[in-house]
Design a protein around this motif. Structure first.
Motif, PDB file in Angstrom:
ATOM      1  N   LYS A  20      16.943 -13.538   3.232  1.00 36.22           N
ATOM      2  CA  LYS A  20      16.196 -13.056   3.352  1.00 36.22           C
ATOM      3  C   LYS A  20      14.826 -13.840   4.733  1.00 36.22           C
ATOM      4  O   LYS A  20      13.770 -12.860   5.086  1.00 36.22           O
ATOM      5  CB  LYS A  20      15.364 -14.645   2.183  1.00 36.22           C
ATOM      6  N   THR A  21      15.796 -14.915   5.302  1.00 30.46           N
ATOM      7  CA  THR A  21      15.141 -15.213   6.739  1.00 30.46           C
ATOM      8  C   THR A  21      14.892 -13.907   7.421  1.00 30.46           C
ATOM      9  O   THR A  21      13.667 -14.054   8.151  1.00 30.46           O
ATOM     10  CB  THR A  21      15.652 -16.593   7.148  1.00 30.46           C
ATOM     11  N   ALA A  22      16.236 -13.025   7.766  1.00 29.28           N
ATOM     12  CA  ALA A  22      15.365 -11.935   9.040  1.00 29.28           C
ATOM     13  C   ALA A  22      14.570 -10.970   8.192  1.00 29.28           C
ATOM     14  O   ALA A  22      13.787 -10.243   9.090  1.00 29.28           O
ATOM     15  CB  ALA A  22      16.959 -11.412   9.096  1.00 29.28           C
ATOM     16  N   LEU A  23      14.559 -11.174   6.959  1.00 29.20           N
ATOM     17  CA  LEU A  23      13.385  -9.874   6.576  1.00 29.20           C
ATOM     18  C   LEU A  23      11.813 -10.613   6.971  1.00 29.20           C
ATOM     19  O   LEU A  23      11.240  -9.613   6.971  1.00 29.20           O
ATOM     20  CB  LEU A  23      14.130  -9.217   5.230  1.00 29.20           C
ATOM     21  N   ILE A  24      12.062 -11.749   6.352  1.00 31.81           N
ATOM     22  CA  ILE A  24      10.680 -12.006   6.720  1.00 31.81           C
ATOM     23  C   ILE A  24      10.489 -11.930   8.694  1.00 31.81           C
ATOM     24  O   ILE A  24       9.166 -11.368   8.700  1.00 31.81           O
ATOM     25  CB  ILE A  24      10.842 -13.799   6.693  1.00 31.81           C
ATOM     26  N   ALA A  25      11.272 -12.336   8.984  1.00 26.95           N
ATOM     27  CA  ALA A  25      11.029 -11.891  10.199  1.00 26.95           C
ATOM     28  C   ALA A  25      10.664 -10.468  10.777  1.00 26.95           C
ATOM     29  O   ALA A  25       9.581 -10.726  11.549  1.00 26.95           O
ATOM     30  CB  ALA A  25      12.567 -12.500  10.995  1.00 26.95           C
TER      31      ALA A  25
END
Length: 106
Positions: A20-25
């Motif tokens: 999720k963090t990488a997707l948001i970035a």
């Protein structure tokens, strides 16, 4: 004595998965939204999909695929580690069917 190195999170390309963090970035960098705004959009999208599935609706995301709820029948199973037979009750599960366009690119 060597200095301890700072641990960094590997990029999705390096780790082979995207959380999720990488997707948001990625969403933030591709759209110009702040990370906080991109996080809000991501959370809203995911909660909307979950709510629709809980309501029994099918969710189609063109270019990605379709999420739906499938009924599972009651069945007899075997308890792991033993040979004891157990009854598994009927239930529901989330199914995902990949879009044809995406399937052709993989």
């Amino acid at each position: 004595m060597a200095k301890p190195t700072k641990k960094t999170t590997p990029s999705p390309a390096e780790s082979g998965k995207m959380g999720k963090t990488a997707l948001i970035a990625e969403l933030s960098s591709k759209t110009g939204l702040t990370r906080q705004q991109a996080s809000g959009v991501t959370d809203s999208l995911l909660s909307t999909v979950v709510e629709a599935l809980q309501a029994g609706q099918t969710v189609s995301l063109p270019g990605l695929g379709t999420f739906s709820i499938k009924e599972t029948a009651a069945r007899t199973g075997v308890k792991p580690g033993t040979t004891e037979k157990i009854q598994i009750p009927a239930g529901k599960k989330v199914a995902f069917k990949v879009a044809t366009g995406l399937k052709g690119t993989l």
